[in-house]
Every structure is written in C-alpha cells, then in structure tokens.
Design a protein around this motif. Structure first.
Motif, PDB file in Angstrom:
ATOM      1  N   ALA A 107      11.855 -13.921  -5.869  1.00  0.00           N
ATOM      2  CA  ALA A 107      10.935 -14.971  -5.422  1.00  0.00           C
ATOM      3  C   ALA A 107       9.558 -14.649  -5.986  1.00  0.00           C
ATOM      4  O   ALA A 107       9.260 -13.482  -6.287  1.00  0.00           O
ATOM      5  CB  ALA A 107      10.882 -15.052  -3.894  1.00  0.00           C
ATOM      6  N   PRO A 108       8.686 -15.657  -6.141  1.00  0.00           N
ATOM      7  CA  PRO A 108       7.350 -15.389  -6.679  1.00  0.00           C
ATOM      8  C   PRO A 108       6.509 -14.574  -5.704  1.00  0.00           C
ATOM      9  O   PRO A 108       6.531 -14.816  -4.496  1.00  0.00           O
ATOM     10  CB  PRO A 108       6.761 -16.783  -6.886  1.00  0.00           C
ATOM     11  CG  PRO A 108       7.524 -17.667  -5.953  1.00  0.00           C
ATOM     12  CD  PRO A 108       8.902 -17.094  -5.891  1.00  0.00           C
ATOM     13  N   ALA A 109       5.782 -13.596  -6.235  1.00  0.00           N
ATOM     14  CA  ALA A 109       4.900 -12.774  -5.404  1.00  0.00           C
ATOM     15  C   ALA A 109       3.529 -13.429  -5.286  1.00  0.00           C
ATOM     16  O   ALA A 109       3.033 -14.058  -6.222  1.00  0.00           O
ATOM     17  CB  ALA A 109       4.767 -11.379  -5.993  1.00  0.00           C
ATOM     18  N   ALA A 110       2.923 -13.302  -4.105  1.00  0.00           N
ATOM     19  CA  ALA A 110       1.559 -13.775  -3.871  1.00  0.00           C
ATOM     20  C   ALA A 110       0.765 -12.636  -3.254  1.00  0.00           C
ATOM     21  O   ALA A 110       1.160 -12.111  -2.210  1.00  0.00           O
ATOM     22  CB  ALA A 110       1.550 -14.989  -2.936  1.00  0.00           C
ATOM     23  N   LEU A 111      -0.295 -12.217  -3.921  1.00  0.00           N
ATOM     24  CA  LEU A 111      -1.110 -11.095  -3.461  1.00  0.00           C
ATOM     25  C   LEU A 111      -0.260  -9.843  -3.269  1.00  0.00           C
ATOM     26  O   LEU A 111      -0.395  -9.102  -2.302  1.00  0.00           O
ATOM     27  CB  LEU A 111      -1.855 -11.450  -2.166  1.00  0.00           C
ATOM     28  CG  LEU A 111      -2.842 -12.630  -2.275  1.00  0.00           C
ATOM     29  CD1 LEU A 111      -3.385 -12.998  -0.899  1.00  0.00           C
ATOM     30  CD2 LEU A 111      -3.972 -12.275  -3.235  1.00  0.00           C
ATOM     31  N   GLY A 112       0.648  -9.630  -4.206  1.00  0.00           N
ATOM     32  CA  GLY A 112       1.431  -8.411  -4.235  1.00  0.00           C
ATOM     33  C   GLY A 112       2.655  -8.382  -3.352  1.00  0.00           C
ATOM     34  O   GLY A 112       3.278  -7.332  -3.209  1.00  0.00           O
ATOM     35  N   SER A 113       3.037  -9.510  -2.766  1.00  0.00           N
ATOM     36  CA  SER A 113       4.172  -9.524  -1.856  1.00  0.00           C
ATOM     37  C   SER A 113       4.798 -10.905  -1.808  1.00  0.00           C
ATOM     38  O   SER A 113       4.119 -11.916  -2.017  1.00  0.00           O
ATOM     39  CB  SER A 113       3.719  -9.115  -0.442  1.00  0.00           C
ATOM     40  OG  SER A 113       4.730  -9.329   0.514  1.00  0.00           O
ATOM     41  N   LEU A 114       6.102 -10.959  -1.504  1.00  0.00           N
ATOM     42  CA  LEU A 114       6.763 -12.253  -1.289  1.00  0.00           C
ATOM     43  C   LEU A 114       7.013 -12.507   0.192  1.00  0.00           C
ATOM     44  O   LEU A 114       7.719 -13.448   0.554  1.00  0.00           O
ATOM     45  CB  LEU A 114       8.065 -12.349  -2.088  1.00  0.00           C
ATOM     46  CG  LEU A 114       9.170 -11.320  -1.879  1.00  0.00           C
ATOM     47  CD1 LEU A 114       9.919 -11.500  -0.567  1.00  0.00           C
ATOM     48  CD2 LEU A 114      10.153 -11.400  -3.036  1.00  0.00           C
TER      49      LEU A 114
END
Length: 305
Positions: A122-129
């Motif tokens: 899944a795409p990461a956002a701010l280093g996390s999914l």
C-alpha cells in the motif's frame, strides 16, 4: 494481486508500526494496537517485526486466495477457518488458490493479525501505511479509508507455498496479571486515597473503548492540583477527566491534552489491553521506568529467540 476481500467491516484495517516524528504537525501515531502479536505474526514469515499487517477486530472478515501463499496469524482466536477447517492463531499456514479464510466471532481476545510475505502492499504516507481515519492517512489507497468488499491485497514479498510453523511460546495477553503503569509527573497531585484505590481496586473496561482511547470504570479518582496547560500525550497515557474515571489513550489518540495523568501504561501492557473486551476487569500496578524498560527488553529478547 493475491487476496480478495469478500467480507469486512470498518474496523478491519491495514496497520504497521505507525508514524513517528510527526506529532508536532498534529498527526497521531496510528499503528497496530497489539504490537506484540504483530511481531510474532511477521517473524513467522521472516518479515521485519514492523511489516504491514491486517488488523482484524471482532471477526466478521473473509478473504479469497487468488494465488497460493504462505500467511501467518497471531493475536486473538476469532474462530478462523480455511474452507471450513479450524485454524488456530500463532502459526503460519498455506492458503491455496481458491481457498477461503473466514474469521468468526471472538473466542479469546479481540484483535487478530494476519501477516503476508514481506508485508501488505500500500502507499506510504509520512513513512507509514497505518490507517488513521480521522487524519485521512494510510490504508490500501492512502486515504485513511477502511478495507472494503472487493478490495484486492498484494504482497511486498513473493507469494507461494512454504513451510508451516507455530510460535513455540505464545505471549500471555490475558488480564490475569496487573497492567504496569509508569508513574507520571502529576501523580503527586492526586489524593492519597485516590492513589491507594487506583492500584488496589479493580477496574472494568467500559463499552466506550476504541483505538483512540479506552475508558475504565471504578473508584472515582480525585485530582487536587492546579489546572494544566495542554501537553504532548504518549501511547498508554492514563488521563483523569473531571468525572474521575480514567481514560487510557491508544494508538489513534489526540496529540496533546490537558487532563492530569496518573502516568502511562507500558507497551507490553498496552498490547494486553488491546486484546481486552468491554466488561473485563483489570488491575493496575505502578512501576519505575527502569523496571519497565528491563521487562520490555526481556520480551524483545524472547521474541527474537
């Protein structure tokens, strides 16, 4: 894609270790509520302990395998079955193309964790999914939305059949032992009777419990200090609002708060609390930070073998 979701509900989410270094932006940590079960599930597959997993609270979830794959299950016993055959947690298992993995109602614990080779993609956002709905971050599409029927889940590692194994000694996630609480800066401003009651009386987990916070019902705690300026809140913080009934703050907590705090539950205690169901009773035990750290390191050494 390797897994097709056939049945789900809004509490079933993709999670990992969570987001760190972003609370100054007003963005919460998120991440799996029971990190200990996640670590066990991932290590059964040779993944990093923080690899992304499916967090499945309360059951009511079903998957169809679109290819052969080796998966791992840990945490709560939600009466999982593979094509009708019982599947216990704390083990890796093969799921063949066309087979269905179905989670029923809880038999023991609250949250099951399903791990896949390399973690889920899944795409990461701010280093996390990690899925955090109120921040609109994480999840399968990066928008904070829960998983939906018809979603397809891919793996970061190569799918395929492998050797099935089981965890030698699953951790004790029950509430039989007290939950350890590291005392906080305001603990001296609670009444003596309050401190005695807090650590010598049972507490009941209220129905008002979710990933943001869990309210405890029991003796009324009396804070005698001055009003507070809002400050940063760690995972497991035990806030005491004016009604005197404490709230244990979880992974999706707000980033700051102004209620006085008894202290904070240790990460090991938070993993156990994440598996508790409303109505269960628990006790609290005060510990020093050094003792909590030693217990945490001992748990990690046992986990890593």
């Amino acid at each position: 894609m390797s897994l097709l979701i056939e049945k789900t509900h809004p509490l079933c989410q993709l999670q990992d270790a969570g987001r760190f270094g972003v609370r100054h932006l007003g963005i919460t940590q998120g991440g799996a509520a029971d990190w200990l079960s996640v670590s066990h599930a991932n290590l059964l597959l040779g993944n990093a302990p923080s690899a992304s997993v499916l967090e499945i609270p309360l059951g009511g979830f079903a998957l169809l395998a679109q290819t052969d794959c080796l998966l791992a299950l840990a945490g709560a016993d939600l009466q999982a079955t593979v094509d009708g055959a019982a599947l216990l947690p704390w083990r890796s298992f093969n799921l063949r193309q066309g087979q269905r993995l179905v989670f029923g109602s809880p038999r023991e614990g609250l949250r099951a964790y399903l791990a896949a080779p390399g973690g889920f993609s899944a795409p990461a956002a701010l280093g996390s999914l990690a899925t955090v709905a109120r921040d609109s971050l994480g999840g399968l599409h990066g928008d904070g939305e829960p998983l939906a029927v018809g979603d397809c889940l891919g793996f970061l590692g190569a799918p395929g059949l492998g050797r099935e194994t089981a965890t030698a000694r699953p951790p004790d996630l029950s509430l039989a032992r007290p939950l350890d609480l590291v005392l906080g800066a305001q603990v001296g401003q609670f009444s003596g009777q309050t401190l005695f009651d807090a650590f010598n009386q049972p507490w009941t987990l209220d129905t008002r419990a979710d990933r943001m916070g869990m309210r405890l019902l029991g003796p009324v705690l009396a804070y005698q200090g001055p009003g507070l300026v809002s400050e940063g809140i760690p995972l497991g913080a035990v806030q005491v609002p004016p009604d005197g009934q404490p709230i244990v703050l979880g992974n999706d907590r707000q980033t700051i708060g102004g209620y006085p705090r008894l202290g904070a539950l240790t990460p090991l205690s938070m993993a156990r609390l994440a598996q508790a169901t409303p109505g269960q009773q628990l006790r609290l035990r005060p510990v020093m930070a050094e003792a909590a750290r030693d217990a945490h390191l001992q748990a990690w050494r046992a986990l890593m073998g």
